[in-house]
Design a protein around this motif. Structure first.
Motif, PDB file in Angstrom:
ATOM      1  N   ILE A 170      -5.116  -5.476   1.379  1.00 57.08           N
ATOM      2  CA  ILE A 170      -5.381  -5.138  -0.015  1.00 57.08           C
ATOM      3  C   ILE A 170      -4.190  -5.483  -0.897  1.00 57.08           C
ATOM      4  O   ILE A 170      -3.028  -5.386  -0.466  1.00 57.08           O
ATOM      5  CB  ILE A 170      -5.728  -3.632  -0.140  1.00 57.08           C
ATOM      6  CG1 ILE A 170      -6.287  -3.321  -1.531  1.00 57.08           C
ATOM      7  CG2 ILE A 170      -4.531  -2.750   0.195  1.00 57.08           C
ATOM      8  CD1 ILE A 170      -6.951  -1.965  -1.620  1.00 57.08           C
ATOM      9  N   ALA A 171      -4.492  -5.905  -2.122  1.00 60.81           N
ATOM     10  CA  ALA A 171      -3.465  -6.238  -3.107  1.00 60.81           C
ATOM     11  C   ALA A 171      -4.075  -6.065  -4.498  1.00 60.81           C
ATOM     12  O   ALA A 171      -5.299  -6.093  -4.655  1.00 60.81           O
ATOM     13  CB  ALA A 171      -2.962  -7.661  -2.905  1.00 60.81           C
ATOM     14  N   PRO A 172      -3.246  -5.905  -5.528  1.00 61.77           N
ATOM     15  CA  PRO A 172      -3.796  -5.806  -6.888  1.00 61.77           C
ATOM     16  C   PRO A 172      -4.531  -7.089  -7.273  1.00 61.77           C
ATOM     17  O   PRO A 172      -4.068  -8.194  -6.999  1.00 61.77           O
ATOM     18  CB  PRO A 172      -2.541  -5.603  -7.754  1.00 61.77           C
ATOM     19  CG  PRO A 172      -1.522  -5.036  -6.820  1.00 61.77           C
ATOM     20  CD  PRO A 172      -1.792  -5.675  -5.494  1.00 61.77           C
ATOM     21  N   ALA A 173      -5.686  -6.935  -7.915  1.00 62.60           N
ATOM     22  CA  ALA A 173      -6.512  -8.090  -8.285  1.00 62.60           C
ATOM     23  C   ALA A 173      -5.749  -9.063  -9.182  1.00 62.60           C
ATOM     24  O   ALA A 173      -5.845 -10.286  -9.013  1.00 62.60           O
ATOM     25  CB  ALA A 173      -7.786  -7.614  -8.979  1.00 62.60           C
ATOM     26  N   ALA A 174      -4.978  -8.536 -10.127  1.00 58.15           N
ATOM     27  CA  ALA A 174      -4.241  -9.415 -11.047  1.00 58.15           C
ATOM     28  C   ALA A 174      -3.215 -10.250 -10.293  1.00 58.15           C
ATOM     29  O   ALA A 174      -3.016 -11.435 -10.602  1.00 58.15           O
ATOM     30  CB  ALA A 174      -3.552  -8.569 -12.122  1.00 58.15           C
ATOM     31  N   HIS A 175      -2.559  -9.670  -9.300  1.00 62.94           N
ATOM     32  CA  HIS A 175      -1.566 -10.401  -8.513  1.00 62.94           C
ATOM     33  C   HIS A 175      -2.231 -11.508  -7.694  1.00 62.94           C
ATOM     34  O   HIS A 175      -1.696 -12.619  -7.575  1.00 62.94           O
ATOM     35  CB  HIS A 175      -0.825  -9.445  -7.586  1.00 62.94           C
ATOM     36  CG  HIS A 175       0.016  -8.434  -8.298  1.00 62.94           C
ATOM     37  ND1 HIS A 175       1.119  -7.835  -7.723  1.00 62.94           N
ATOM     38  CD2 HIS A 175      -0.071  -7.906  -9.533  1.00 62.94           C
ATOM     39  CE1 HIS A 175       1.660  -6.985  -8.585  1.00 62.94           C
ATOM     40  NE2 HIS A 175       0.943  -7.010  -9.677  1.00 62.94           N
ATOM     41  N   VAL A 176      -3.384 -11.189  -7.104  1.00 62.35           N
ATOM     42  CA  VAL A 176      -4.078 -12.177  -6.275  1.00 62.35           C
ATOM     43  C   VAL A 176      -4.568 -13.343  -7.121  1.00 62.35           C
ATOM     44  O   VAL A 176      -4.432 -14.512  -6.737  1.00 62.35           O
ATOM     45  CB  VAL A 176      -5.252 -11.513  -5.527  1.00 62.35           C
ATOM     46  CG1 VAL A 176      -6.086 -12.564  -4.801  1.00 62.35           C
ATOM     47  CG2 VAL A 176      -4.733 -10.481  -4.530  1.00 62.35           C
ATOM     48  N   GLU A 177      -5.141 -13.056  -8.282  1.00 63.79           N
ATOM     49  CA  GLU A 177      -5.643 -14.129  -9.144  1.00 63.79           C
ATOM     50  C   GLU A 177      -4.505 -15.043  -9.598  1.00 63.79           C
ATOM     51  O   GLU A 177      -4.678 -16.258  -9.701  1.00 63.79           O
ATOM     52  CB  GLU A 177      -6.355 -13.531 -10.361  1.00 63.79           C
ATOM     53  CG  GLU A 177      -7.658 -12.832 -10.022  1.00 63.79           C
ATOM     54  CD  GLU A 177      -8.649 -13.743  -9.316  1.00 63.79           C
ATOM     55  OE1 GLU A 177      -8.764 -14.920  -9.726  1.00 63.79           O
ATOM     56  OE2 GLU A 177      -9.297 -13.288  -8.354  1.00 63.79           O
ATOM     57  N   ALA A 178      -3.337 -14.464  -9.852  1.00 62.81           N
ATOM     58  CA  ALA A 178      -2.193 -15.275 -10.269  1.00 62.81           C
ATOM     59  C   ALA A 178      -1.692 -16.160  -9.126  1.00 62.81           C
ATOM     60  O   ALA A 178      -1.226 -17.280  -9.350  1.00 62.81           O
ATOM     61  CB  ALA A 178      -1.076 -14.371 -10.769  1.00 62.81           C
ATOM     62  N   ALA A 179      -1.785 -15.652  -7.888  1.00 66.00           N
ATOM     63  CA  ALA A 179      -1.281 -16.396  -6.735  1.00 66.00           C
ATOM     64  C   ALA A 179      -2.306 -17.373  -6.174  1.00 66.00           C
ATOM     65  O   ALA A 179      -1.954 -18.264  -5.391  1.00 66.00           O
ATOM     66  CB  ALA A 179      -0.850 -15.420  -5.632  1.00 66.00           C
TER      67      ALA A 179
END
Length: 284
Positions: A170-179
Motif C-alpha cells: 500500500i502507498a498513497p494514491a498521489a505518490h503512486v500516480e506521480a511515480a
C-alpha cells in the motif's frame, strides 16, 4: 511480541482470501500444514542436515515455545496478522495521507535456475521504487513458481518455468500516480509478465494487507482461455499447489531471509512503544 503469543490467535482472521473468497486458514489448519511440512522435510532432507534442523524447529513450535522460524506456517501466520494490525493502525493514524492504493510490481527474475534470494530481491525492489520517486509505502515480497501451460503455442513462444518474486503493498494514491510514468519506463512488459505494474484503490478490506505478506506460496500456470467476447483465446492464470521441489526451494529461501525479511518499508518503520496497559504493542 511473537514470543508472547501475539498474532497466533485462537480463531481465524476475519478476511477472506483469493478470487473465490475462501475463509483464511484457522489455527488448526496451520498446525496441520506445519506437521505436513515437517514430514516432507524429513523425508527429503536425508542429504541435507539443514532441512532436518528446520523440521525439528517446526516440530517444537507450540504455545509454550514459539520457534520463530521463517518457514514455520504457524509463525508465518502470526507475522502476517501482526503486519495487518500494524498497517491498519498506521492508516487510521494518517488519514490525511489518503486515499490509498494497492500497488503490485513484478521485475524479471534475477537467476531463474539459482537460489531464490529474498534479501537481494528486497534491495532490488526498494531501489526501483525509490528511483521512481516513491518515498512512502509498506509492502511485502511474495513468491510464485510460474509455468507456461499454453500448449497450443510453439515452444519458442512459451517462457521457461521460473520462480517469480514480486512485491505488493500500500502507498498513497498521489505518490503512486506521480511515480507511475517512471515506473513504466523502469519496468516494461515482457513475454513472461505482460502486466508488470498494477494498482487498485484500497477499499478498506484487510485481505489486501494480508495478501502482501501471505505465508503460503503458489504455483501459477499461464493458460489460454476462450472468451466469447473475443475472437481469440485470452491469456490468464490459474493457481496450483507447489511441487515438493518447489516447496523445499521456498523453505530454503525463507530460512535465509529471516522472519521479517519479506517486509519492505519506505519512509516508515516499526517501533515498540509503551502504552497505558501493562503490555507493549506495535505502532508505526
Amino acid at each position: 511480541m511473537l514470543r508472547r503469543g501475539s498474532g497466533y490467535g485462537i480463531a481465524g482472521p476475519t478476511w477472506r482470501e483469493g478470487k473465490r473468497q475462501r475463509p483464511a486458514a484457522r489455527p488448526r489448519d496451520v498446525k496441520a500444514a506445519a506437521r505436513k511440512l515437517k514430514k516432507r522435510l524429513i523425508k527429503h532432507g536425508s542429504a541435507s542436515p539443514h532441512l532436518l534442523d528446520i523440521a525439528n524447529a517446526l516440530g517444537r513450535c507450540d504455545r509454550r515455545h514459539r520457534c520463530l522460524h521463517p518457514a514455520c506456517p504457524q509463525c508465518g501466520r502470526a507475522v502476517q496478522r501482526t503486519f495487518v494490525r500494524a498497517l491498519y493502525r498506521f492508516i487510521e493514524a494518517h488519514e490525511h495521507l489518503g486515499p490509498w492504493v494497492m500497488l503490485s510490481l513484478i521485475l524479471p527474475p534475477l537467476d531463474p535456475e539459482g537460489e531464490i534470494d529474498f534479501v537481494a530481491e528486497r534491495a532490488r525492489y526498494t531501489a526501483v521504487l525509490r528511483r521512481a520517486g516513491l518515498r512512502l509505502g509498506a509492502f511485502g515480497l511474495d513468491l510464485s513458481f510460474n509455468e507456461d501451460d499454453r500448449r497450443t503455442l510453439p515452444e519458442a513462444d512459451r517462457f521457461a518455468p521460473h520462480p517469480c518474486v514480486h512485491i505488493y503493498g500500500i502507498a498513497p494514491a498521489a505518490h503512486v500516480e506521480a511515480a507511475l510514468p517512471k515506473l513504466r519506463r523502469l519496468v516494461p512488459a515482457t513475454n513472461m509478465v505482460c502486466r508488470p505494474i498494477r494498482r487498485k484503490r484500497f477499499n478498506g478490506d484487510p485481505a489486501a494487507f494480508a495478501y502482501s505478506h501471505k505465508p503460503r506460496f503458489t504455483r501459477r500456470l499461464t493458460i489460454l482461455r476462450d472468451d466469447p467476447r473475443r475472437a481469440s483465446p485470452v491469456r490468464t492464470t490459474r493457481d496450483r499447489v507447489l511441487t515438493v521441489e518447489q516447496e523445499i526451494r521456498a523453505v530454503r529461501a525463507l530460512a535465509r531471509a529471516g522472519l521479517t525479511g519479506r517486509i519492505v518499508l519506505l519512509g516508515v518503520h516499526f517501533e515498540l512503544v509503551p502504552i497505558a496497559r501493562p503490555r507493549r504493542t506495535l505502532r508505526t
